[in-house]
Every structure is written in C-alpha cells, then in structure tokens.
Design a protein around this motif. Sequence first.
Motif, PDB file in Angstrom:
ATOM      1  N   GLN A   1       0.862  -1.182   0.000  1.00 10.88           N
ATOM      2  CA  GLN A   1       0.000   0.000   0.000  1.00 10.88           C
ATOM      3  C   GLN A   1       0.894   1.227   0.000  1.00 10.88           C
ATOM      4  OE1 GLN A   1      -3.676   0.120   2.248  1.00 10.88           O
ATOM      5  NE2 GLN A   1      -3.099   2.125   3.034  1.00 10.88           N
ATOM      6  N   VAL A   2       0.649   2.098  -0.973  1.00  9.89           N
ATOM      7  CA  VAL A   2       1.479   3.295  -1.128  1.00  9.89           C
ATOM      8  C   VAL A   2       0.726   4.576  -0.773  1.00  9.89           C
ATOM      9  CG1 VAL A   2       3.014   2.226  -2.804  1.00  9.89           C
ATOM     10  CG2 VAL A   2       0.976   3.397  -3.615  1.00  9.89           C
ATOM     11  N   GLY A   3      -0.557   4.452  -0.475  1.00 10.77           N
ATOM     12  CA  GLY A   3      -1.324   5.621  -0.085  1.00 10.77           C
ATOM     13  C   GLY A   3      -2.760   5.256   0.205  1.00 10.77           C
ATOM     14  N   ALA A   4      -3.422   6.102   1.005  1.00 11.27           N
ATOM     15  CA  ALA A   4      -4.838   5.933   1.322  1.00 11.27           C
ATOM     16  C   ALA A   4      -5.436   7.326   1.504  1.00 11.27           C
ATOM     17  CB  ALA A   4      -5.013   5.111   2.593  1.00 11.27           C
ATOM     18  N   TYR A   5      -6.506   7.583   0.754  1.00 10.65           N
ATOM     19  CA  TYR A   5      -7.080   8.931   0.731  1.00 10.65           C
ATOM     20  C   TYR A   5      -8.594   8.868   0.667  1.00 10.65           C
ATOM     21  CZ  TYR A   5      -2.267   9.843  -0.574  1.00 10.65           C
ATOM     22  OH  TYR A   5      -0.903   9.872  -0.589  1.00 10.65           O
TER      23      TYR A   5
ATOM     24  N   ALA B   1      -0.567  13.047  -9.924  1.00  7.12           N
ATOM     25  CA  ALA B   1      -0.063  12.993  -8.548  1.00  7.12           C
ATOM     26  C   ALA B   1       1.325  12.355  -8.528  1.00  7.12           C
ATOM     27  CB  ALA B   1      -1.020  12.207  -7.656  1.00  7.12           C
ATOM     28  N   GLU B   2       2.165  12.827  -7.645  1.00  7.22           N
ATOM     29  CA  GLU B   2       3.554  12.373  -7.572  1.00  7.22           C
ATOM     30  C   GLU B   2       3.676  10.864  -7.384  1.00  7.22           C
ATOM     31  OE1 GLU B   2       7.645  13.643  -5.320  1.00  7.22           O
ATOM     32  OE2 GLU B   2       5.799  13.730  -4.162  1.00  7.22           O
ATOM     33  N   ILE B   3       2.757  10.281  -6.660  1.00  6.15           N
ATOM     34  CA  ILE B   3       2.812   8.843  -6.383  1.00  6.15           C
ATOM     35  C   ILE B   3       2.886   8.015  -7.670  1.00  6.15           C
ATOM     36  CG2 ILE B   3       0.324   8.433  -6.289  1.00  6.15           C
ATOM     37  CD1 ILE B   3       0.771   6.693  -3.869  1.00  6.15           C
ATOM     38  N   PHE B   4       2.201   8.471  -8.717  1.00  5.56           N
ATOM     39  CA  PHE B   4       2.184   7.733  -9.975  1.00  5.56           C
ATOM     40  C   PHE B   4       3.511   7.855 -10.727  1.00  5.56           C
ATOM     41  CE2 PHE B   4      -2.373   8.890  -9.315  1.00  5.56           C
ATOM     42  CZ  PHE B   4      -2.804   7.616  -8.969  1.00  5.56           C
ATOM     43  N   ALA B   5       4.249   8.924 -10.459  1.00  2.00           N
ATOM     44  CA  ALA B   5       5.563   9.087 -11.072  1.00  2.00           C
ATOM     45  C   ALA B   5       6.621   8.272 -10.323  1.00  2.00           C
ATOM     46  CB  ALA B   5       5.948  10.563 -11.092  1.00  2.00           C
TER      47      ALA B   5
ATOM     48  N   ASN C   1       2.670   0.888 -11.894  1.00  2.00           N
ATOM     49  CA  ASN C   1       1.527  -0.037 -11.772  1.00  2.00           C
ATOM     50  C   ASN C   1       0.728   0.160 -10.481  1.00  2.00           C
ATOM     51  OD1 ASN C   1       2.277  -1.298 -14.253  1.00  2.00           O
ATOM     52  ND2 ASN C   1       3.847  -2.416 -13.128  1.00  2.00           N
ATOM     53  N   VAL C   2       0.400   1.394 -10.183  1.00  3.85           N
ATOM     54  CA  VAL C   2      -0.408   1.699  -9.002  1.00  3.85           C
ATOM     55  C   VAL C   2      -1.871   1.423  -9.328  1.00  3.85           C
ATOM     56  CG1 VAL C   2      -1.156   3.502  -7.407  1.00  3.85           C
ATOM     57  CG2 VAL C   2       1.227   3.410  -8.166  1.00  3.85           C
TER      58      VAL C   2
ATOM     59  N   ARG D   1      -7.663   3.164  -1.377  1.00  4.52           N
ATOM     60  CA  ARG D   1      -6.311   2.687  -1.090  1.00  4.52           C
ATOM     61  C   ARG D   1      -5.580   2.426  -2.401  1.00  4.52           C
ATOM     62  NH1 ARG D   1      -9.492   1.270   3.128  1.00  4.52           N
ATOM     63  NH2 ARG D   1      -8.575   1.616   5.180  1.00  4.52           N
ATOM     64  N   TYR D   2      -4.350   2.904  -2.445  1.00  2.00           N
ATOM     65  CA  TYR D   2      -3.505   2.753  -3.624  1.00  2.00           C
ATOM     66  C   TYR D   2      -2.433   1.718  -3.319  1.00  2.00           C
ATOM     67  CZ  TYR D   2      -5.798   6.893  -5.382  1.00  2.00           C
ATOM     68  OH  TYR D   2      -6.745   7.777  -5.835  1.00  2.00           O
TER      69      TYR D   2
END
Length: 85
Positions: free
Chosen positions: A3-7, A15-19, A23-24, A35-36
């Motif tokens: 899990q890399v994020g939850a919003y 969003a920076e997370i995708f960069a 494969n998110v 949840r990502y």
Amino acid sequence: TVQVGAYINMLPEDAEIFALVKNVESKKYPDGIIRYTSGEFTTISAGESYRAQVREKGIHDAYVQSFFNGERLSIYRLAEILGNK
C-alpha cells in the motif's frame, strides 16, 4: 501488495505517487477510503523487499498489505495462516 497511499478523494492522474511507483492500482473500500497499492507477491519476503524499494523512492509510510482468499488481513495474520513467522 504494497500500500502506497490511502485517501478520502481520488488522486489526480498527475499525482507524484504515480511518477514514483509503477503499476499503481486503486480500490475504494467500504470505509470510504481509496487505497492505492502496487505489486502482487506470493511471499511475505518479496512484498517486504518491494516495500523497501518503494520507501527508498520517498514513500516512507508504504507497507505490505496482505490478502488471502480475497480477504484483506494483516501480514502477521497471514504468517500465522501460512505457518511461517
């Protein structure tokens, strides 16, 4: 999976997370939280290794989220089920 994020709200596509992580995937859970996650692993150690890689990229609160037979559960519970603590 890691899990890399939850919003509460969907993240924008830029969003920076995708960069930072490839494969998110996102999924909205019954509690309303989106949840990502990234990656799919068959061993706890493989998931922990990937988590370390993700943390090195700057997502310091990433953690291994385990599933068994489609049920989301803690990594500790999964270890109990699999018998490898």
